[in-house]
Write a protein that holds these residues in place. Structure first.
Motif, PDB file in Angstrom:
ATOM      1  N   PHE A   1     -40.237  -9.003  42.659  1.00  0.00           N
ATOM      2  CA  PHE A   1     -39.098  -8.353  41.998  1.00  0.00           C
ATOM      3  C   PHE A   1     -38.415  -9.378  41.083  1.00  0.00           C
ATOM      4  CE2 PHE A   1     -39.840  -6.476  46.142  1.00  0.00           C
ATOM      5  CZ  PHE A   1     -39.920  -5.128  45.853  1.00  0.00           C
ATOM      6  N   PRO A   2     -39.059  -9.709  39.976  1.00  0.00           N
ATOM      7  CA  PRO A   2     -38.583 -10.816  39.123  1.00  0.00           C
ATOM      8  C   PRO A   2     -37.228 -10.588  38.472  1.00  0.00           C
ATOM      9  CG  PRO A   2     -40.362  -9.604  38.059  1.00  0.00           C
ATOM     10  CD  PRO A   2     -40.308  -9.105  39.465  1.00  0.00           C
ATOM     11  N   TYR A   3     -36.788  -9.343  38.359  1.00  0.00           N
ATOM     12  CA  TYR A   3     -35.515  -9.077  37.688  1.00  0.00           C
ATOM     13  C   TYR A   3     -34.383  -8.807  38.674  1.00  0.00           C
ATOM     14  CZ  TYR A   3     -38.658  -8.662  33.740  1.00  0.00           C
ATOM     15  OH  TYR A   3     -39.618  -8.927  32.788  1.00  0.00           O
ATOM     16  N   ALA A   4     -34.655  -8.904  39.948  1.00  0.00           N
ATOM     17  CA  ALA A   4     -33.633  -8.630  40.960  1.00  0.00           C
ATOM     18  C   ALA A   4     -32.753  -9.858  41.199  1.00  0.00           C
ATOM     19  CB  ALA A   4     -34.292  -8.198  42.264  1.00  0.00           C
ATOM     20  N   THR A   5     -31.497  -9.605  41.504  1.00  0.00           N
ATOM     21  CA  THR A   5     -30.618 -10.666  41.983  1.00  0.00           C
ATOM     22  C   THR A   5     -30.927 -10.888  43.458  1.00  0.00           C
ATOM     23  OG1 THR A   5     -28.874 -10.026  40.447  1.00  0.00           O
ATOM     24  CG2 THR A   5     -28.222 -11.386  42.317  1.00  0.00           C
ATOM     25  N   ILE A   6     -31.159 -12.133  43.823  1.00  0.00           N
ATOM     26  CA  ILE A   6     -31.538 -12.447  45.198  1.00  0.00           C
ATOM     27  C   ILE A   6     -30.643 -13.550  45.737  1.00  0.00           C
ATOM     28  CG2 ILE A   6     -33.416 -13.140  46.747  1.00  0.00           C
ATOM     29  CD1 ILE A   6     -35.353 -12.479  44.390  1.00  0.00           C
ATOM     30  N   SER A   7     -30.140 -13.345  46.929  1.00  0.00           N
ATOM     31  CA  SER A   7     -29.424 -14.405  47.662  1.00  0.00           C
ATOM     32  C   SER A   7     -30.080 -14.540  49.024  1.00  0.00           C
ATOM     33  CB  SER A   7     -27.949 -14.032  47.837  1.00  0.00           C
ATOM     34  OG  SER A   7     -27.329 -14.888  48.783  1.00  0.00           O
ATOM     35  N   ILE A   8     -30.148 -15.773  49.510  1.00  0.00           N
ATOM     36  CA  ILE A   8     -30.704 -15.990  50.838  1.00  0.00           C
ATOM     37  C   ILE A   8     -29.928 -17.107  51.521  1.00  0.00           C
ATOM     38  CG2 ILE A   8     -32.448 -17.697  50.127  1.00  0.00           C
ATOM     39  CD1 ILE A   8     -34.437 -16.193  52.006  1.00  0.00           C
ATOM     40  N   TRP A   9     -29.708 -16.972  52.809  1.00  0.00           N
ATOM     41  CA  TRP A   9     -29.139 -18.075  53.585  1.00  0.00           C
ATOM     42  C   TRP A   9     -29.598 -17.957  55.025  1.00  0.00           C
ATOM     43  CZ3 TRP A   9     -25.090 -18.027  57.377  1.00  0.00           C
ATOM     44  CH2 TRP A   9     -24.417 -16.796  57.535  1.00  0.00           C
TER      45      TRP A   9
ATOM     46  N   LEU B   1     -23.201 -17.663  44.358  1.00  0.00           N
ATOM     47  CA  LEU B   1     -24.494 -18.248  44.686  1.00  0.00           C
ATOM     48  C   LEU B   1     -24.621 -19.608  44.021  1.00  0.00           C
ATOM     49  CD1 LEU B   1     -26.758 -15.101  44.035  1.00  0.00           C
ATOM     50  CD2 LEU B   1     -25.493 -15.705  46.116  1.00  0.00           C
ATOM     51  N   VAL B   2     -25.558 -20.401  44.510  1.00  0.00           N
ATOM     52  CA  VAL B   2     -25.826 -21.711  43.930  1.00  0.00           C
ATOM     53  C   VAL B   2     -27.316 -21.981  44.065  1.00  0.00           C
ATOM     54  CG1 VAL B   2     -25.405 -22.960  46.097  1.00  0.00           C
ATOM     55  CG2 VAL B   2     -25.099 -24.124  43.908  1.00  0.00           C
ATOM     56  N   GLU B   3     -27.864 -22.757  43.137  1.00  0.00           N
ATOM     57  CA  GLU B   3     -29.287 -23.080  43.204  1.00  0.00           C
ATOM     58  C   GLU B   3     -29.502 -24.306  44.086  1.00  0.00           C
ATOM     59  OE1 GLU B   3     -32.981 -24.335  40.283  1.00  0.00           O
ATOM     60  OE2 GLU B   3     -31.373 -23.060  39.484  1.00  0.00           O
ATOM     61  N   ARG B   4     -30.407 -24.158  45.053  1.00  0.00           N
ATOM     62  CA  ARG B   4     -30.795 -25.259  45.921  1.00  0.00           C
ATOM     63  C   ARG B   4     -32.312 -25.218  46.078  1.00  0.00           C
ATOM     64  NH1 ARG B   4     -26.442 -27.048  45.460  1.00  0.00           N
ATOM     65  NH2 ARG B   4     -24.696 -27.122  46.909  1.00  0.00           N
ATOM     66  N   SER B   5     -32.947 -26.327  45.817  1.00  0.00           N
ATOM     67  CA  SER B   5     -34.400 -26.437  46.011  1.00  0.00           C
ATOM     68  C   SER B   5     -35.145 -25.355  45.243  1.00  0.00           C
ATOM     69  CB  SER B   5     -34.746 -26.368  47.502  1.00  0.00           C
ATOM     70  OG  SER B   5     -34.090 -27.375  48.237  1.00  0.00           O
TER      71      SER B   5
ATOM     72  N   LYS C   1     -30.146 -28.183  54.255  1.00  0.00           N
ATOM     73  CA  LYS C   1     -31.574 -28.277  54.011  1.00  0.00           C
ATOM     74  C   LYS C   1     -32.193 -26.880  54.035  1.00  0.00           C
ATOM     75  CE  LYS C   1     -35.830 -30.422  55.671  1.00  0.00           C
ATOM     76  NZ  LYS C   1     -36.444 -31.304  56.708  1.00  0.00           N
ATOM     77  N   VAL C   2     -32.906 -26.554  52.976  1.00  0.00           N
ATOM     78  CA  VAL C   2     -33.564 -25.247  52.881  1.00  0.00           C
ATOM     79  C   VAL C   2     -34.967 -25.385  53.466  1.00  0.00           C
ATOM     80  CG1 VAL C   2     -34.311 -23.400  51.343  1.00  0.00           C
ATOM     81  CG2 VAL C   2     -32.221 -24.693  50.828  1.00  0.00           C
TER      82      VAL C   2
END
Length: 219
Positions: A54-62, A133-137, A38-39
């Motif tokens: 930063f619309p063109y940046a690669t972003i990962s979060i966990w 990475l994977v898209e969640r929510s 759950k995010v």
């Protein structure tokens, strides 16, 4: 069956969740769950704040809170780990620091020991090449394969998750959830720990790892 028809059928079975990829060209009937933590609202807000600036940046979060379901003992302080292209690490850090508390950029040992351990914190650091990475929510989060590799790699920030708890996390993650070993080992190679983590999975965790290619020495 023609090769094209076979490939399409494999694609359909993967899409339907009937089979899963263990490594290139090897599939198993899927009886494991997808890792879909759950995010939290605060994680979404943090991600979207960065994405707008930063619309063109690669972003990962966990969120390290996601590991609690894999552990025997619960850790109630959490880190939100933000990884972005190295060119924007400093700007992202400065923006978040102006808006949130306890934000750190690539913390060193002294910072971790004095200011981070035992506290909730946001950590900003560069993203590693080909991070899975994977898209969640509606946001991009780290895949379970990436989280496991990062957990094994990071002996400083994630020290609270080491020892028996790390073994518990790996054991439950590999036994209960879908794992693409090719993805895991490719990312581990980029972190320079491919052979070490494979040995850990096979000898300490006691699970026959899914990648049977000849071992190469990590540099």
């Amino acid at each position: 069956m023609k090769e094209g028809t076979f490939r399409w059928r494999v694609y359909e079975l993967k899409k339907e969740g009937v089979i899963t990829t263990v490594k290139r060209g090897v599939y198993i009937i899927d009886d494991k769950k997808k890792f879909e933590p759950k995010v939290s609202r605060s994680v979404k807000i943090t991600y979207n704040m960065i994405a707008r600036a930063f619309p063109y940046a690669t972003i990962s979060i966990w969120d390290t809170y996601w590991l609690n379901s894999l552990m025997n003992h619960q850790i109630y302080t959490t880190y939100v780990i933000v990884e972005v292209d190295k060119e924007v690490v400093s700007p992202v850090f400065n923006m978040l620091k102006d808006k949130k508390e306890n934000v750190f950029m690539n913390p060193n040992e002294k910072e971790v020991e004095n200011y981070i351990l035992g506290e909730d914190a946001i950590i900003v650091r560069p993203i590693i090449k080909e991070a899975p990475l994977v898209e969640r929510s509606g946001i991009h989060v780290s895949k379970l394969e990436k989280i496991l590799v990062d957990l094994y790699f990071d002996k400083l920030l994630l020290v609270s998750y080491r020892g028996n708890e790390m073994k518990n996390i790996f054991t439950r993650a590999l036994a209960e959830y879908e794992i693409n070993y090719s993805t895991l080992y490719r990312y581990a190679r980029n972190r320079g720990i491919k052979n070490k983590i494979r040995e850990y999975i096979q000898e300490t965790v006691g699970i026959a790892a899914g990648d049977d290619e000849r071992m190469r020495n990590d540099r």
